[in-house]
Motif scaffolding. Structure first.
Motif, PDB file in Angstrom:
ATOM      1  N   ASP A 123       0.853  -1.181   0.000  1.00 15.24           N
ATOM      2  CA  ASP A 123       0.000   0.000   0.000  1.00 15.24           C
ATOM      3  C   ASP A 123       0.894   1.237   0.000  1.00 15.24           C
ATOM      4  O   ASP A 123       2.103   1.146   0.259  1.00 15.24           O
ATOM      5  CB  ASP A 123      -0.901   0.011   1.240  1.00 15.24           C
ATOM      6  CG  ASP A 123      -1.928  -1.119   1.217  1.00 15.24           C
ATOM      7  OD1 ASP A 123      -2.280  -1.572   0.108  1.00 15.24           O
ATOM      8  OD2 ASP A 123      -2.352  -1.547   2.308  1.00 15.24           O
ATOM      9  N   VAL A 124       0.295   2.382  -0.270  1.00 17.94           N
ATOM     10  CA  VAL A 124       1.060   3.633  -0.289  1.00 17.94           C
ATOM     11  C   VAL A 124       1.852   3.758   1.011  1.00 17.94           C
ATOM     12  O   VAL A 124       1.294   3.650   2.108  1.00 17.94           O
ATOM     13  CB  VAL A 124       0.120   4.842  -0.460  1.00 17.94           C
ATOM     14  CG1 VAL A 124       0.896   6.148  -0.336  1.00 17.94           C
ATOM     15  CG2 VAL A 124      -0.582   4.773  -1.807  1.00 17.94           C
ATOM     16  N   LEU A 125       3.151   3.968   0.873  1.00 20.12           N
ATOM     17  CA  LEU A 125       4.028   3.988   2.040  1.00 20.12           C
ATOM     18  C   LEU A 125       3.779   5.216   2.911  1.00 20.12           C
ATOM     19  O   LEU A 125       3.724   5.126   4.141  1.00 20.12           O
ATOM     20  CB  LEU A 125       5.488   3.959   1.564  1.00 20.12           C
ATOM     21  CG  LEU A 125       6.531   3.357   2.500  1.00 20.12           C
ATOM     22  CD1 LEU A 125       6.183   1.921   2.863  1.00 20.12           C
ATOM     23  CD2 LEU A 125       7.911   3.415   1.843  1.00 20.12           C
ATOM     24  N   PHE A 126       3.633   6.367   2.269  1.00 23.00           N
ATOM     25  CA  PHE A 126       3.375   7.614   2.991  1.00 23.00           C
ATOM     26  C   PHE A 126       2.318   8.418   2.251  1.00 23.00           C
ATOM     27  O   PHE A 126       2.504   8.755   1.086  1.00 23.00           O
ATOM     28  CB  PHE A 126       4.655   8.451   3.117  1.00 23.00           C
ATOM     29  CG  PHE A 126       5.714   7.815   3.970  1.00 23.00           C
ATOM     30  CD1 PHE A 126       5.639   7.873   5.351  1.00 23.00           C
ATOM     31  CD2 PHE A 126       6.776   7.148   3.384  1.00 23.00           C
ATOM     32  CE1 PHE A 126       6.605   7.273   6.139  1.00 23.00           C
ATOM     33  CE2 PHE A 126       7.752   6.551   4.162  1.00 23.00           C
ATOM     34  CZ  PHE A 126       7.664   6.610   5.545  1.00 23.00           C
ATOM     35  N   GLN A 127       1.233   8.719   2.942  1.00 22.34           N
ATOM     36  CA  GLN A 127       0.204   9.578   2.373  1.00 22.34           C
ATOM     37  C   GLN A 127       0.653  11.034   2.479  1.00 22.34           C
ATOM     38  O   GLN A 127       1.180  11.455   3.505  1.00 22.34           O
ATOM     39  CB  GLN A 127      -1.119   9.407   3.135  1.00 22.34           C
ATOM     40  CG  GLN A 127      -1.737   8.028   3.023  1.00 22.34           C
ATOM     41  CD  GLN A 127      -2.406   7.789   1.676  1.00 22.34           C
ATOM     42  OE1 GLN A 127      -2.515   8.698   0.846  1.00 22.34           O
ATOM     43  NE2 GLN A 127      -2.858   6.564   1.454  1.00 22.34           N
ATOM     44  N   LYS A 128       0.429  11.791   1.414  1.00 19.14           N
ATOM     45  CA  LYS A 128       0.762  13.209   1.467  1.00 19.14           C
ATOM     46  C   LYS A 128      -0.193  13.945   2.411  1.00 19.14           C
ATOM     47  O   LYS A 128      -1.364  13.583   2.537  1.00 19.14           O
ATOM     48  CB  LYS A 128       0.684  13.832   0.075  1.00 19.14           C
ATOM     49  CG  LYS A 128       1.867  13.516  -0.812  1.00 19.14           C
ATOM     50  CD  LYS A 128       1.858  14.410  -2.039  1.00 19.14           C
ATOM     51  CE  LYS A 128       3.127  14.235  -2.849  1.00 19.14           C
ATOM     52  NZ  LYS A 128       3.213  15.209  -3.961  1.00 19.14           N
ATOM     53  N   ILE A 129       0.324  14.964   3.050  1.00 20.20           N
ATOM     54  CA  ILE A 129      -0.499  15.838   3.882  1.00 20.20           C
ATOM     55  C   ILE A 129      -1.099  16.905   2.976  1.00 20.20           C
ATOM     56  O   ILE A 129      -0.372  17.621   2.277  1.00 20.20           O
ATOM     57  CB  ILE A 129       0.341  16.493   4.991  1.00 20.20           C
ATOM     58  CG1 ILE A 129       0.886  15.422   5.944  1.00 20.20           C
ATOM     59  CG2 ILE A 129      -0.482  17.524   5.757  1.00 20.20           C
ATOM     60  CD1 ILE A 129       1.873  15.958   6.965  1.00 20.20           C
ATOM     61  N   THR A 130      -2.411  17.009   2.968  1.00 20.69           N
ATOM     62  CA  THR A 130      -3.079  17.982   2.109  1.00 20.69           C
ATOM     63  C   THR A 130      -3.085  19.359   2.773  1.00 20.69           C
ATOM     64  O   THR A 130      -2.914  19.488   3.995  1.00 20.69           O
ATOM     65  CB  THR A 130      -4.531  17.565   1.825  1.00 20.69           C
ATOM     66  OG1 THR A 130      -5.279  17.622   3.052  1.00 20.69           O
ATOM     67  CG2 THR A 130      -4.592  16.149   1.251  1.00 20.69           C
ATOM     68  N   ASP A 131      -3.329  20.377   1.968  1.00 21.23           N
ATOM     69  CA  ASP A 131      -3.429  21.733   2.516  1.00 21.23           C
ATOM     70  C   ASP A 131      -4.597  21.838   3.492  1.00 21.23           C
ATOM     71  O   ASP A 131      -4.503  22.530   4.516  1.00 21.23           O
ATOM     72  CB  ASP A 131      -3.599  22.753   1.389  1.00 21.23           C
ATOM     73  CG  ASP A 131      -2.332  22.919   0.560  1.00 21.23           C
ATOM     74  OD1 ASP A 131      -1.249  22.502   1.026  1.00 21.23           O
ATOM     75  OD2 ASP A 131      -2.421  23.467  -0.553  1.00 21.23           O
ATOM     76  N   ASP A 132      -5.697  21.157   3.190  1.00 23.74           N
ATOM     77  CA  ASP A 132      -6.855  21.197   4.093  1.00 23.74           C
ATOM     78  C   ASP A 132      -6.510  20.590   5.449  1.00 23.74           C
ATOM     79  O   ASP A 132      -6.912  21.115   6.497  1.00 23.74           O
ATOM     80  CB  ASP A 132      -8.039  20.442   3.478  1.00 23.74           C
ATOM     81  CG  ASP A 132      -8.701  21.211   2.343  1.00 23.74           C
ATOM     82  OD1 ASP A 132      -8.439  22.429   2.219  1.00 23.74           O
ATOM     83  OD2 ASP A 132      -9.476  20.593   1.583  1.00 23.74           O
ATOM     84  N   GLN A 133      -5.790  19.474   5.433  1.00 28.71           N
ATOM     85  CA  GLN A 133      -5.374  18.861   6.700  1.00 28.71           C
ATOM     86  C   GLN A 133      -4.472  19.807   7.482  1.00 28.71           C
ATOM     87  O   GLN A 133      -4.645  19.992   8.692  1.00 28.71           O
ATOM     88  CB  GLN A 133      -4.632  17.550   6.434  1.00 28.71           C
ATOM     89  CG  GLN A 133      -5.516  16.396   6.004  1.00 28.71           C
ATOM     90  CD  GLN A 133      -4.692  15.169   5.656  1.00 28.71           C
ATOM     91  OE1 GLN A 133      -3.723  15.251   4.899  1.00 28.71           O
ATOM     92  NE2 GLN A 133      -5.072  14.027   6.206  1.00 28.71           N
ATOM     93  N   ARG A 134      -3.495  20.379   6.788  1.00 28.05           N
ATOM     94  CA  ARG A 134      -2.566  21.295   7.464  1.00 28.05           C
ATOM     95  C   ARG A 134      -3.312  22.463   8.102  1.00 28.05           C
ATOM     96  O   ARG A 134      -3.058  22.816   9.260  1.00 28.05           O
ATOM     97  CB  ARG A 134      -1.530  21.821   6.469  1.00 28.05           C
ATOM     98  CG  ARG A 134      -0.648  22.933   7.038  1.00 28.05           C
ATOM     99  CD  ARG A 134       0.381  23.413   6.035  1.00 28.05           C
ATOM    100  NE  ARG A 134      -0.192  23.763   4.750  1.00 28.05           N
ATOM    101  CZ  ARG A 134      -0.846  24.894   4.489  1.00 28.05           C
ATOM    102  NH1 ARG A 134      -1.038  25.785   5.450  1.00 28.05           N
ATOM    103  NH2 ARG A 134      -1.316  25.137   3.282  1.00 28.05           N
ATOM    104  N   GLU A 135      -4.233  23.051   7.371  1.00 29.67           N
ATOM    105  CA  GLU A 135      -4.977  24.197   7.900  1.00 29.67           C
ATOM    106  C   GLU A 135      -5.843  23.794   9.088  1.00 29.67           C
ATOM    107  O   GLU A 135      -5.964  24.545  10.069  1.00 29.67           O
ATOM    108  CB  GLU A 135      -5.826  24.810   6.784  1.00 29.67           C
ATOM    109  CG  GLU A 135      -4.991  25.509   5.715  1.00 29.67           C
ATOM    110  CD  GLU A 135      -5.792  25.859   4.465  1.00 29.67           C
ATOM    111  OE1 GLU A 135      -7.027  25.613   4.470  1.00 29.67           O
ATOM    112  OE2 GLU A 135      -5.193  26.354   3.495  1.00 29.67           O
ATOM    113  N   ASP A 136      -6.427  22.609   9.013  1.00 30.59           N
ATOM    114  CA  ASP A 136      -7.246  22.119  10.127  1.00 30.59           C
ATOM    115  C   ASP A 136      -6.397  21.942  11.379  1.00 30.59           C
ATOM    116  O   ASP A 136      -6.776  22.363  12.473  1.00 30.59           O
ATOM    117  CB  ASP A 136      -7.901  20.792   9.737  1.00 30.59           C
ATOM    118  CG  ASP A 136      -8.623  20.135  10.903  1.00 30.59           C
ATOM    119  OD1 ASP A 136      -9.464  20.803  11.533  1.00 30.59           O
ATOM    120  OD2 ASP A 136      -8.340  18.955  11.197  1.00 30.59           O
TER     121      ASP A 136
END
Length: 229
Positions: A207-220
């Motif tokens: 499976d994907v080793l590392f999921q990217k952090i989205t801008d929405d997640q960062r802002e939250d």
């Protein structure tokens, strides 16, 4: 972002909260790759997002994904057979051996931030090799040549797992599991290490080793852990 952590003001990310939002390796990588040298390190969500996305997802994770998925599509889930090393492989092996020596030296000196830079450079070397040799293009005219490239790259995933374990042990274990091996021998002889998984050895696409952090997640997270000023 910035400022001191404060439990009374609810400012900062504490261990239980951190592990609720992301796996431990994401935090391990940032903390170790930003280990203080002469002064304290400042945590910001922008920097954390950039570090996770650019280092873990775009470099290491991307390499693992591209290699395993391409191999599965053209050769199946086994280390491909055929072909011999050429100048590109010899150059990569020399580059990796030199980079590993630099990584080991920084680890011995307990220069953790510098060691993380050397480790990332080793990940970059694999990506640059893959990009320059382009097995997806070569396969059309010379499948044996593509087999050599992919065989080396699959073995490099095992090497990356072993040398990355001090920084990201959970991801390293997943990489070894995907490569269907318990071989954690340190790659003292790089050419030999890149032949540890023999032709015909079975593996699986992780499976994907590392999921990217989205801008929405960062802002939250920025808002949630900002606390009271």
């Amino acid at each position: 972002d910035g400022g001191q952590f404060s439990t009374s003001q609810g400012r900062g990310v504490f261990m239980d909260q951190a592990l609720d939002i992301l796996p431990a390796d994401y935090w391990r990588w940032w903390l170790l790759s930003h280990a203080p040298e002469n002064s304290d390190s400042e945590f910001t969500w922008d920097n954390f997002q950039a570090s996770v996305n650019k280092d873990l997802a775009d470099v290491l994770g991307n390499f693992v994904s591209r290699v395993t998925k391409f191999c599965r599509s053209k050769f199946g889930e086994t280390v491909p057979v055929g072909g011999d090393y050429g100048p590109e492989e010899d150059a990569l092996i020399a580059r990796l051996a030199k980079g590993l020596a630099a990584y080991e030296a920084q680890m011995e000196a307990i220069e953790i931030r510098k060691a993380s830079n050397e480790l990332r450079a080793l990940w970059v070397a694999g990506n640059e090799y893959l990009q320059s040799t382009a097995p997806w293009t070569v396969f059309k005219e010379d499948p044996d040549r593509a087999a050599v490239i992919v065989r080396l790259a699959l073995n490099l995933i095992r090497v990356y797992a072993v040398i990355s374990a001090p920084f990201i042990p959970d991801a390293a274990a997943r990489m070894l599991s995907a490569m269907n091996t318990l071989d954690t021998d340190w790659p003292s002889d790089m050419k030999e290490a890149l032949a540890a998984l023999p032709e015909g050895h079975e593996f699986s696409v992780p499976d994907v080793l590392f999921q990217k952090i989205t801008d929405d997640q960062r802002e939250d997270w920025q808002a949630r852990f900002a606390g009271t000023r």
